[in-house]
Write a protein that holds these residues in place. Structure first.
Motif, PDB file in Angstrom:
ATOM      1  N   LEU A  96      11.767   3.843   1.464  1.00 21.80           N
ATOM      2  CA  LEU A  96      11.413   3.559   0.080  1.00 21.80           C
ATOM      3  C   LEU A  96      12.130   4.520  -0.869  1.00 21.80           C
ATOM      4  N   PHE A  97      12.112   5.805  -0.574  1.00 21.82           N
ATOM      5  CA  PHE A  97      12.800   6.777  -1.425  1.00 21.82           C
ATOM      6  C   PHE A  97      14.314   6.573  -1.367  1.00 21.82           C
ATOM      7  N   GLY A  98      14.833   6.163  -0.229  1.00 24.98           N
ATOM      8  CA  GLY A  98      16.263   5.872  -0.112  1.00 24.98           C
ATOM      9  C   GLY A  98      16.670   4.702  -0.986  1.00 24.98           C
ATOM     10  N   VAL A  99      15.830   3.673  -1.014  1.00 26.15           N
ATOM     11  CA  VAL A  99      16.119   2.516  -1.872  1.00 26.15           C
ATOM     12  C   VAL A  99      16.138   2.948  -3.339  1.00 26.15           C
ATOM     13  N   VAL A 100      15.188   3.761  -3.748  1.00 32.31           N
ATOM     14  CA  VAL A 100      15.143   4.240  -5.134  1.00 32.31           C
ATOM     15  C   VAL A 100      16.375   5.088  -5.428  1.00 32.31           C
ATOM     16  N   ARG A 101      16.744   5.965  -4.497  1.00 34.79           N
ATOM     17  CA  ARG A 101      17.944   6.802  -4.685  1.00 34.79           C
ATOM     18  C   ARG A 101      19.178   5.928  -4.893  1.00 34.79           C
ATOM     19  N   ASN A 102      19.352   4.921  -4.050  1.00 37.42           N
ATOM     20  CA  ASN A 102      20.512   4.039  -4.161  1.00 37.42           C
ATOM     21  C   ASN A 102      20.499   3.237  -5.463  1.00 37.42           C
ATOM     22  N   ASP A 135       0.831  -1.218   0.000  1.00 32.37           N
ATOM     23  CA  ASP A 135       0.000   0.000   0.000  1.00 32.37           C
ATOM     24  C   ASP A 135       0.858   1.258   0.000  1.00 32.37           C
ATOM     25  N   VAL A 136       1.902   1.276   0.822  1.00 33.28           N
ATOM     26  CA  VAL A 136       2.791   2.441   0.866  1.00 33.28           C
ATOM     27  C   VAL A 136       3.462   2.619  -0.496  1.00 33.28           C
ATOM     28  N   PHE A 137       3.895   1.518  -1.080  1.00 36.17           N
ATOM     29  CA  PHE A 137       4.542   1.598  -2.397  1.00 36.17           C
ATOM     30  C   PHE A 137       3.576   2.149  -3.441  1.00 36.17           C
ATOM     31  N   LEU A 138       2.379   1.613  -3.506  1.00 35.19           N
ATOM     32  CA  LEU A 138       1.410   2.064  -4.510  1.00 35.19           C
ATOM     33  C   LEU A 138       1.005   3.516  -4.287  1.00 35.19           C
ATOM     34  N   GLN A 139       0.926   3.921  -3.035  1.00 36.66           N
ATOM     35  CA  GLN A 139       0.570   5.296  -2.707  1.00 36.66           C
ATOM     36  C   GLN A 139       1.622   6.279  -3.247  1.00 36.66           C
ATOM     37  N   HIS A 140       2.898   5.877  -3.251  1.00 31.59           N
ATOM     38  CA  HIS A 140       3.989   6.766  -3.639  1.00 31.59           C
ATOM     39  C   HIS A 140       4.577   6.445  -5.013  1.00 31.59           C
ATOM     40  N   ARG A 141       3.974   5.526  -5.744  1.00 32.61           N
ATOM     41  CA  ARG A 141       4.561   5.070  -7.013  1.00 32.61           C
ATOM     42  C   ARG A 141       4.836   6.211  -7.992  1.00 32.61           C
ATOM     43  N   ALA A 142       3.870   7.079  -8.214  1.00 39.69           N
ATOM     44  CA  ALA A 142       4.060   8.182  -9.174  1.00 39.69           C
ATOM     45  C   ALA A 142       5.189   9.106  -8.714  1.00 39.69           C
ATOM     46  N   SER A 143       5.235   9.397  -7.428  1.00 42.92           N
ATOM     47  CA  SER A 143       6.306  10.253  -6.894  1.00 42.92           C
ATOM     48  C   SER A 143       7.662   9.573  -7.032  1.00 42.92           C
ATOM     49  N   LEU A 144       7.674   8.268  -6.823  1.00 43.49           N
ATOM     50  CA  LEU A 144       8.930   7.516  -6.949  1.00 43.49           C
ATOM     51  C   LEU A 144       9.436   7.537  -8.391  1.00 43.49           C
ATOM     52  N   ARG A 159      14.479   9.602 -17.436  1.00 41.90           N
ATOM     53  CA  ARG A 159      13.125   9.063 -17.628  1.00 41.90           C
ATOM     54  C   ARG A 159      13.164   7.633 -18.154  1.00 41.90           C
ATOM     55  N   GLU A 160      14.147   7.314 -19.009  1.00 47.36           N
ATOM     56  CA  GLU A 160      14.196   5.981 -19.614  1.00 47.36           C
ATOM     57  C   GLU A 160      14.509   4.876 -18.612  1.00 47.36           C
ATOM     58  N   HIS A 161      15.047   5.221 -17.439  1.00 47.94           N
ATOM     59  CA  HIS A 161      15.387   4.212 -16.442  1.00 47.94           C
ATOM     60  C   HIS A 161      14.449   4.231 -15.233  1.00 47.94           C
ATOM     61  N   ALA A 162      13.594   5.229 -15.135  1.00 50.55           N
ATOM     62  CA  ALA A 162      12.786   5.432 -13.936  1.00 50.55           C
ATOM     63  C   ALA A 162      11.882   4.241 -13.621  1.00 50.55           C
ATOM     64  N   GLU A 163      11.142   3.769 -14.600  1.00 56.25           N
ATOM     65  CA  GLU A 163      10.220   2.650 -14.367  1.00 56.25           C
ATOM     66  C   GLU A 163      10.967   1.398 -13.894  1.00 56.25           C
ATOM     67  N   ASP A 164      12.100   1.109 -14.533  1.00 56.39           N
ATOM     68  CA  ASP A 164      12.877  -0.076 -14.160  1.00 56.39           C
ATOM     69  C   ASP A 164      13.383   0.029 -12.724  1.00 56.39           C
ATOM     70  N   VAL A 165      13.863   1.215 -12.355  1.00 57.87           N
ATOM     71  CA  VAL A 165      14.389   1.419 -11.008  1.00 57.87           C
ATOM     72  C   VAL A 165      13.277   1.241  -9.979  1.00 57.87           C
ATOM     73  N   VAL A 166      12.119   1.834 -10.234  1.00 61.64           N
ATOM     74  CA  VAL A 166      11.003   1.731  -9.285  1.00 61.64           C
ATOM     75  C   VAL A 166      10.510   0.288  -9.193  1.00 61.64           C
ATOM     76  N   GLN A 167      10.477  -0.412 -10.310  1.00 60.66           N
ATOM     77  CA  GLN A 167      10.072  -1.828 -10.274  1.00 60.66           C
ATOM     78  C   GLN A 167      11.057  -2.654  -9.448  1.00 60.66           C
ATOM     79  N   GLU A 168      12.346  -2.388  -9.629  1.00 62.37           N
ATOM     80  CA  GLU A 168      13.350  -3.109  -8.845  1.00 62.37           C
ATOM     81  C   GLU A 168      13.200  -2.796  -7.364  1.00 62.37           C
ATOM     82  N   ALA A 169      12.898  -1.540  -7.038  1.00 56.92           N
ATOM     83  CA  ALA A 169      12.678  -1.159  -5.640  1.00 56.92           C
ATOM     84  C   ALA A 169      11.484  -1.927  -5.075  1.00 56.92           C
ATOM     85  N   PHE A 170      10.421  -2.058  -5.862  1.00 54.20           N
ATOM     86  CA  PHE A 170       9.255  -2.799  -5.391  1.00 54.20           C
ATOM     87  C   PHE A 170       9.606  -4.254  -5.103  1.00 54.20           C
TER      88      PHE A 170
END
Length: 180
Positions: free
Chosen positions: A67-73, A9-18, A28-39
């Motif tokens: 969650l944002f830290g994982v995406v940043r890393n 739920d937390v992930f889905l709530q913040h998905r667009a922001s992530l 932009r070309e890597h954003a979706e892949d990074v967020v999917q890997e974070a999930f």
């Protein structure tokens, strides 16, 4: 293993922001892949597991921040991997994928000689300056991504590329810096 619904739920709530956050850091070309890997990484978290309990021992205290830290890393890891891949390619390899018109044998010899001179001139640059130049000119990477990869400010990344352009224009009379 079943995902913890509170984590999902937390992930889905913040998905667009992530995705926006990842796009700003890794493109932009890597954003979706990074967020999917974070999930995928975060889906292993179980809220009732003591390892993920809130506490003073470095456990997750704020799942949103974590969650944002994982995406940043993951963005940083992605940029490093891309830069390493680019640095392994020679200028000739980078240019092989560029479509070219038919050349006469004389033009081909001239182009090869010019490429050899450019390669030699780039190899004579200090390593950080050469890396910044290759990332910008050959790979078309933004100054923001160059800065992130080299661990410098965006202004410093711009300076490194400009230094390369000045040095190359001094060594190569036909070299013309690009307009920014």
């Amino acid at each position: 293993m079943q995902e913890d619904e509170s984590v999902v739920d937390v992930f889905l709530q913040h998905r667009a922001s992530l995705i926006e956050y990842a796009a700003a850091r890794a493109g932009r070309e890597h954003a979706e892949d990074v967020v999917q890997e974070a999930f995928i990484r975060l889906s292993a978290i179980q809220g009732n597991d003591p390892q993920w309990a809130f506490g003073p021992r470095g456990e997750i205290r704020n799942l949103n921040s974590y969650l944002f830290g994982v995406v940043r890393n993951l963005c940083t890891d992605r940029l490093r991997a891309l830069a390493q891949d680019r640095s392994r390619r020679s200028p000739e390899e980078a240019l092989q994928n560029v479509p070219q018109k038919e050349r006469s044998p004389e033009e081909e010899v001239l182009v090869r000689e010019q490429l050899r001179l450019v390669k030699h001139a780039i190899e004579g640059l200090p390593p950080r300056i050469a890396t910044a130049f290759k990332m910008r000119w050959i790979d078309g990477v933004s100054f923001k991504l160059i800065a992130a990869q080299l661990g410098v400010s965006v202004a410093r990344a711009d300076q490194l590329v400009r230094q390369a352009e000045v040095r190359l224009s001094q060594q190569l009379p036909d070299f013309k810096p690009r307009c920014r």
